[in-house]
Design a protein around this motif. Structure first.
Motif, PDB file in Angstrom:
ATOM      1  N   ARG A 170      10.376  76.742  72.387  1.00  0.00           N
ATOM      2  CA  ARG A 170       9.106  76.332  72.988  1.00  0.00           C
ATOM      3  C   ARG A 170       8.132  77.483  73.224  1.00  0.00           C
ATOM      4  O   ARG A 170       6.932  77.323  73.016  1.00  0.00           O
ATOM      5  CB  ARG A 170       9.352  75.551  74.270  1.00  0.00           C
ATOM      6  CG  ARG A 170       9.968  74.203  73.961  1.00  0.00           C
ATOM      7  CD  ARG A 170      10.245  73.383  75.175  1.00  0.00           C
ATOM      8  NE  ARG A 170      10.986  72.192  74.753  1.00  0.00           N
ATOM      9  CZ  ARG A 170      11.845  71.561  75.497  1.00  0.00           C
ATOM     10  NH1 ARG A 170      12.063  71.942  76.740  1.00  0.00           N
ATOM     11  NH2 ARG A 170      12.486  70.521  75.018  1.00  0.00           N
TER      12      ARG A 170
ATOM     13  N   TRP B 258       7.855  72.020  79.382  1.00  0.00           N
ATOM     14  CA  TRP B 258       8.585  73.287  79.213  1.00  0.00           C
ATOM     15  C   TRP B 258      10.049  73.160  79.606  1.00  0.00           C
ATOM     16  O   TRP B 258      10.892  73.900  79.100  1.00  0.00           O
ATOM     17  CB  TRP B 258       7.942  74.376  80.055  1.00  0.00           C
ATOM     18  CG  TRP B 258       6.674  74.893  79.492  1.00  0.00           C
ATOM     19  CD1 TRP B 258       5.413  74.433  79.739  1.00  0.00           C
ATOM     20  CD2 TRP B 258       6.527  75.961  78.565  1.00  0.00           C
ATOM     21  NE1 TRP B 258       4.495  75.152  79.020  1.00  0.00           N
ATOM     22  CE2 TRP B 258       5.154  76.103  78.299  1.00  0.00           C
ATOM     23  CE3 TRP B 258       7.428  76.816  77.935  1.00  0.00           C
ATOM     24  CZ2 TRP B 258       4.649  77.062  77.430  1.00  0.00           C
ATOM     25  CZ3 TRP B 258       6.928  77.764  77.065  1.00  0.00           C
ATOM     26  CH2 TRP B 258       5.553  77.886  76.815  1.00  0.00           C
ATOM     27  N   THR B 259      10.373  72.245  80.512  1.00  0.00           N
ATOM     28  CA  THR B 259      11.709  72.227  81.102  1.00  0.00           C
ATOM     29  C   THR B 259      12.596  71.095  80.606  1.00  0.00           C
ATOM     30  O   THR B 259      13.738  70.986  81.051  1.00  0.00           O
ATOM     31  CB  THR B 259      11.602  72.140  82.638  1.00  0.00           C
ATOM     32  OG1 THR B 259      10.886  70.954  82.986  1.00  0.00           O
ATOM     33  CG2 THR B 259      10.882  73.360  83.196  1.00  0.00           C
ATOM     34  N   ARG B 260      12.132  70.243  79.722  1.00  0.00           N
ATOM     35  CA  ARG B 260      12.971  69.159  79.200  1.00  0.00           C
ATOM     36  C   ARG B 260      14.189  69.766  78.509  1.00  0.00           C
ATOM     37  O   ARG B 260      14.067  70.720  77.750  1.00  0.00           O
ATOM     38  CB  ARG B 260      12.206  68.309  78.192  1.00  0.00           C
ATOM     39  CG  ARG B 260      10.941  67.693  78.694  1.00  0.00           C
ATOM     40  CD  ARG B 260      11.156  66.284  79.216  1.00  0.00           C
ATOM     41  NE  ARG B 260       9.921  65.605  79.503  1.00  0.00           N
ATOM     42  CZ  ARG B 260       9.094  65.899  80.499  1.00  0.00           C
ATOM     43  NH1 ARG B 260       9.335  66.908  81.279  1.00  0.00           N
ATOM     44  NH2 ARG B 260       8.003  65.187  80.716  1.00  0.00           N
ATOM     45  N   ARG B 261      15.326  69.167  78.771  1.00  0.00           N
ATOM     46  CA  ARG B 261      16.566  69.715  78.192  1.00  0.00           C
ATOM     47  C   ARG B 261      16.707  69.372  76.708  1.00  0.00           C
ATOM     48  O   ARG B 261      17.094  70.203  75.918  1.00  0.00           O
ATOM     49  CB  ARG B 261      17.777  69.184  78.953  1.00  0.00           C
ATOM     50  CG  ARG B 261      17.878  69.771  80.320  1.00  0.00           C
ATOM     51  CD  ARG B 261      19.106  69.248  81.018  1.00  0.00           C
ATOM     52  NE  ARG B 261      19.143  69.820  82.340  1.00  0.00           N
ATOM     53  CZ  ARG B 261      20.183  70.498  82.791  1.00  0.00           C
ATOM     54  NH1 ARG B 261      21.247  70.655  82.054  1.00  0.00           N
ATOM     55  NH2 ARG B 261      20.153  70.987  84.000  1.00  0.00           N
TER      56      ARG B 261
ATOM     57  N   ALA C  43      14.439  73.679  73.416  1.00  0.00           N
ATOM     58  CA  ALA C  43      14.011  74.519  74.537  1.00  0.00           C
ATOM     59  C   ALA C  43      13.872  75.987  74.143  1.00  0.00           C
ATOM     60  O   ALA C  43      12.910  76.656  74.547  1.00  0.00           O
ATOM     61  CB  ALA C  43      14.974  74.368  75.707  1.00  0.00           C
TER      62      ALA C  43
ATOM     63  N   GLY D 254       5.902  69.557  82.825  1.00  0.00           N
ATOM     64  CA  GLY D 254       7.349  69.466  82.662  1.00  0.00           C
ATOM     65  C   GLY D 254       7.818  69.586  81.229  1.00  0.00           C
ATOM     66  O   GLY D 254       9.018  69.669  80.969  1.00  0.00           O
TER      67      GLY D 254
END
Length: 135
Positions: free
Chosen positions: A34, A83-86, A31, A81
């Motif tokens: 990115r 961008w927001t994956r953990r 993250a 989504g």
């Protein structure tokens, strides 16, 4: 790996359609990296072209490194989504390769590609191959 896969197509019970694309997408990176990856590769929510095998269907279609694939046969491959994956994952790249292979089994596939802010439609043909998918 690409040439070996093409050469082995006849020895495979269920060959895949191989494009000659090496791709990536944001969710495969940590993250914290990115934003830098997005800027370095002009990569947003699509599937980025990281490499192209010489002589492959991807090269013949006119794809270039840093192109961003937005759709295959009119079906979006974008994922906001990403961008927001953990946790980093190659799941989406694997799904893209399966989706593209299935699309190419039906014949040449139109890709919607973003290149330097412009949208292009390119036609990609695959080659039957057994193994040798490079990720």
């Amino acid at each position: 790996a690409h040439r070996i896969a093409i050469a082995n197509a006849g020895a495979c019970a269920a060959p895949d359609m191989i494009s000659g694309l090496v791709v990536h997408e944001l969710a495969q990176y940590p993250a914290h990296a990115r934003a830098a990856v997005a800027n370095a590769f002009a990569l947003r929510a699509g599937i980025g072209v990281l490499g192209i095998v010489a002589g492959s269907g991807a090269e013949r279609a006119g794809l270039r490194i840093d192109d961003e694939i937005l759709a295959v046969r009119g079906q979006s491959v974008e994922d906001l989504g990403a961008w927001t994956r953990r946790t980093p994952s190659y799941e989406r790249v694997d799904r893209f390769h399966r989706h593209l292979s299935q699309a190419l089994e039906r014949g040449p596939a139109e890709l919607l590609v973003r290149r330097g802010g412009a949208h292009l439609r390119l036609t990609l043909s695959g080659q039957a191959g057994c193994g040798g998918l490079v990720k």
